[in-house]
Enzyme design. Structure first.
Site, PDB file in Angstrom:
ATOM      1  N   LYS A 126      -0.978  30.499  25.898  1.00  0.00           N
ATOM      2  CA  LYS A 126      -1.771  30.511  25.062  1.00  0.00           C
ATOM      3  C   LYS A 126      -2.044  31.558  25.035  1.00  0.00           C
ATOM      4  O   LYS A 126      -2.050  31.769  23.758  1.00  0.00           O
ATOM      5  CB  LYS A 126      -2.375  28.600  25.200  1.00  0.00           C
ATOM      6  CG  LYS A 126      -1.811  27.656  25.952  1.00  0.00           C
ATOM      7  CD  LYS A 126      -2.573  26.703  25.217  1.00  0.00           C
ATOM      8  CE  LYS A 126      -3.672  26.717  26.415  1.00  0.00           C
ATOM      9  NZ  LYS A 126      -3.565  26.077  27.893  1.00  0.00           N
TER      10      LYS A 126
ATOM     11  N   ARG B  99      -8.328  21.385  38.321  1.00  0.00           N
ATOM     12  CA  ARG B  99      -7.733  21.721  36.788  1.00  0.00           C
ATOM     13  C   ARG B  99      -6.899  21.038  35.807  1.00  0.00           C
ATOM     14  O   ARG B  99      -6.242  20.628  34.829  1.00  0.00           O
ATOM     15  CB  ARG B  99      -7.664  23.037  36.070  1.00  0.00           C
ATOM     16  CG  ARG B  99      -8.560  23.720  35.532  1.00  0.00           C
ATOM     17  CD  ARG B  99      -9.066  24.995  36.018  1.00  0.00           C
ATOM     18  NE  ARG B  99      -8.497  25.445  34.824  1.00  0.00           N
ATOM     19  CZ  ARG B  99      -8.412  26.973  34.886  1.00  0.00           C
ATOM     20  NH1 ARG B  99      -8.126  27.977  35.550  1.00  0.00           N
ATOM     21  NH2 ARG B  99      -7.579  27.368  33.792  1.00  0.00           N
TER      22      ARG B  99
ATOM     23  N   ARG C  44      -8.033  18.878  23.536  1.00  0.00           N
ATOM     24  CA  ARG C  44      -8.000  18.465  25.050  1.00  0.00           C
ATOM     25  C   ARG C  44      -8.149  17.376  25.016  1.00  0.00           C
ATOM     26  O   ARG C  44      -7.865  16.560  26.665  1.00  0.00           O
ATOM     27  CB  ARG C  44      -8.562  19.716  25.329  1.00  0.00           C
ATOM     28  CG  ARG C  44      -7.682  20.565  26.433  1.00  0.00           C
ATOM     29  CD  ARG C  44      -8.944  21.647  27.276  1.00  0.00           C
ATOM     30  NE  ARG C  44      -8.546  22.934  28.447  1.00  0.00           N
ATOM     31  CZ  ARG C  44      -7.951  23.763  28.146  1.00  0.00           C
ATOM     32  NH1 ARG C  44      -8.729  24.122  27.275  1.00  0.00           N
ATOM     33  NH2 ARG C  44      -7.610  24.195  28.985  1.00  0.00           N
TER      34      ARG C  44
ATOM     35  N   ARG D  30      -3.655  35.960  37.863  1.00  0.00           N
ATOM     36  CA  ARG D  30      -4.712  36.338  36.615  1.00  0.00           C
ATOM     37  C   ARG D  30      -5.378  36.392  37.696  1.00  0.00           C
ATOM     38  O   ARG D  30      -6.191  37.052  37.341  1.00  0.00           O
ATOM     39  CB  ARG D  30      -4.799  34.780  36.022  1.00  0.00           C
ATOM     40  CG  ARG D  30      -5.195  35.303  34.717  1.00  0.00           C
ATOM     41  CD  ARG D  30      -5.050  34.709  33.873  1.00  0.00           C
ATOM     42  NE  ARG D  30      -5.837  33.069  33.905  1.00  0.00           N
ATOM     43  CZ  ARG D  30      -5.583  31.554  32.627  1.00  0.00           C
ATOM     44  NH1 ARG D  30      -4.801  32.164  31.338  1.00  0.00           N
ATOM     45  NH2 ARG D  30      -6.339  30.755  33.143  1.00  0.00           N
TER      46      ARG D  30
ATOM     47  N   ARG E 270     -11.252  34.780  36.622  1.00  0.00           N
ATOM     48  CA  ARG E 270     -11.725  34.218  36.620  1.00  0.00           C
ATOM     49  C   ARG E 270     -12.532  33.569  37.312  1.00  0.00           C
ATOM     50  O   ARG E 270     -12.154  33.244  38.029  1.00  0.00           O
ATOM     51  CB  ARG E 270     -11.468  33.821  35.520  1.00  0.00           C
ATOM     52  CG  ARG E 270     -11.593  33.931  33.900  1.00  0.00           C
ATOM     53  CD  ARG E 270     -10.507  33.231  33.553  1.00  0.00           C
ATOM     54  NE  ARG E 270     -10.283  31.378  32.673  1.00  0.00           N
ATOM     55  CZ  ARG E 270      -9.967  30.964  32.698  1.00  0.00           C
ATOM     56  NH1 ARG E 270      -8.609  31.745  31.077  1.00  0.00           N
ATOM     57  NH2 ARG E 270      -9.083  29.983  32.017  1.00  0.00           N
TER      58      ARG E 270
HETATM   59  P1  ATP Z   1      -4.409  28.869  28.986  1.00  0.00           P
HETATM   60  O1  ATP Z   1      -3.934  30.092  30.118  1.00  0.00           O
HETATM   61  O2  ATP Z   1      -3.131  28.697  28.640  1.00  0.00           O
HETATM   62  O3  ATP Z   1      -5.026  29.880  28.035  1.00  0.00           O
HETATM   63  P2  ATP Z   1      -6.630  27.551  30.248  1.00  0.00           P
HETATM   64  O4  ATP Z   1      -6.640  26.417  30.576  1.00  0.00           O
HETATM   65  O5  ATP Z   1      -6.656  28.765  31.785  1.00  0.00           O
HETATM   66  O6  ATP Z   1      -5.869  27.659  29.469  1.00  0.00           O
HETATM   67  P3  ATP Z   1      -8.989  28.322  28.302  1.00  0.00           P
HETATM   68  O7  ATP Z   1      -7.983  27.311  28.224  1.00  0.00           O
HETATM   69  O8  ATP Z   1      -9.884  29.501  28.159  1.00  0.00           O
HETATM   70  O9  ATP Z   1      -7.664  28.557  29.566  1.00  0.00           O
HETATM   71  O10 ATP Z   1     -10.264  26.985  29.222  1.00  0.00           O
HETATM   72  C1  ATP Z   1     -11.186  27.419  30.356  1.00  0.00           C
HETATM   73  C2  ATP Z   1     -11.979  26.540  30.730  1.00  0.00           C
HETATM   74  O11 ATP Z   1     -12.943  26.098  29.652  1.00  0.00           O
HETATM   75  C3  ATP Z   1     -11.709  24.846  30.541  1.00  0.00           C
HETATM   76  O12 ATP Z   1     -10.547  24.178  31.832  1.00  0.00           O
HETATM   77  C4  ATP Z   1     -12.650  23.676  30.519  1.00  0.00           C
HETATM   78  O13 ATP Z   1     -13.211  23.475  31.208  1.00  0.00           O
HETATM   79  C5  ATP Z   1     -13.247  24.183  29.244  1.00  0.00           C
HETATM   80  N1  ATP Z   1     -12.474  23.647  27.999  1.00  0.00           N
HETATM   81  C6  ATP Z   1     -12.414  24.970  27.205  1.00  0.00           C
HETATM   82  N2  ATP Z   1     -11.525  24.199  25.899  1.00  0.00           N
HETATM   83  C7  ATP Z   1     -12.341  22.701  26.294  1.00  0.00           C
HETATM   84  C8  ATP Z   1     -12.409  21.880  25.836  1.00  0.00           C
HETATM   85  N3  ATP Z   1     -11.007  21.651  24.079  1.00  0.00           N
HETATM   86  N4  ATP Z   1     -12.698  20.814  25.603  1.00  0.00           N
HETATM   87  C9  ATP Z   1     -13.537  20.164  27.537  1.00  0.00           C
HETATM   88  N5  ATP Z   1     -13.449  21.649  27.745  1.00  0.00           N
HETATM   89  C10 ATP Z   1     -13.431  22.672  27.258  1.00  0.00           C
HETATM   90 MG    MG Z   2      -6.678  30.981  27.438  1.00  0.00          MG
END
Ligand code: ATP
Ligand code: MG
Length: 191
Positions: free
Chosen positions: A14, A146, A89, A128, A134
């Site tokens: 994303k 996750r 989410r 990553r 991270r």
């Molecule tokens: P991607 O790699 O596809 O960009 P991702 O899941 O690795 O997505 P982020 O979207 O950056 O990573 O989210 C990181 C963390 O931030 C999540 O695991 C969660 O703990 C928190 N978070 C992000 N968005 C939300 C949300 N809408 N509601 C609750 N927690 C969130």
């Molecule tokens: Mg992200």
């Protein structure tokens, strides 16, 4: 204003795709994950609370991300719309987003879902971790949580948006960044 949701499991790409999409369609890219990481880096109260949850692979409370999103809707000018990345989410967030938008006479236009398998999620997050460092990518247990959280809390949104006739899915497994980007552009051009 257009309101697009970029949907998908962790590591779906994303964040990787969002910049180019936002630029081409004059949208503001809003990543709740990035906003939360900025709060953590700035050492705010909100950031300190979010850090523990994020590093365990849990979601932060709906009210926290909804507050950040509403704030942006209220302050941003000069764009044709928003590209929401990582929000909503949970079903609660999706329902609250609909309320927030209908209060402004707006609606979600479309959901673009980047779908990958659980094994691709694991591979990508591990890759990553080595590059971006991270904390929530570095630990197997956090990654497993996750993935479980995604299936439990986020996946139900697929049926929610299918029922609304707004759900569009692209399979990202085994495709390059450029291939996925081209598919997303095609889709948005057709909508
Ligand atoms: P991607 O790699 O596809 O960009 P991702 O899941 O690795 O997505 P982020 O979207 O950056 O990573 O989210 C990181 C963390 O931030 C999540 O695991 C969660 O703990 C928190 N978070 C992000 N968005 C939300 C949300 N809408 N509601 C609750 N927690 C969130
Ligand atoms: Mg992200």
């Amino acid at each position: 204003m257009k309101y697009y949701i970029l949907f998908g499991p962790p590591g779906a790409g994303k964040g990787t795709q969002a910049g180019a999409i936002a630029e081409k369609f004059n949208l503001k890219h809003v990543s709740t994950g990035e906003l939360l990481r900025a709060e953590i880096a700035a050492g705010t109260e909100l950031g300190q609370q979010a850090k523990t949850l994020i590093e365990a692979g849990n979601l932060v409370p709906d009210s926290v991300v909804e507050g950040m999103i509403e704030n942006l809707f209220n302050t941003l000018k000069g764009v044709d719309g928003f590209l929401l990345d990582g929000f909503p989410r949970t079903l609660g967030q999706a329902e609250d987003l609909d309320k927030m938008l209908s209060a402004r006479g707006e609606k979600v236009d479309a959901v673009i879902s980047l779908m990958i398998s659980d094994s691709t999620i694991r591979e990508r997050l591990k890759g990553r971790a080595a590059i971006e460092g991270r904390a929530d990518d570095a630990n197997e247990e956090t990654i497993s949580n996750r993935i479980a959280t995604y299936h439990q809390k986020t996946e139900p949104l697929i049926n929610f948006y299918k029922a609304a006739g707004k759900y569009h899915e692209l399979n990202g497994d085994g495709k390059s960044i450029e291939e996925v980007r081209a598919l997303v552009f095609d889709l948005l051009n057709q909508l």
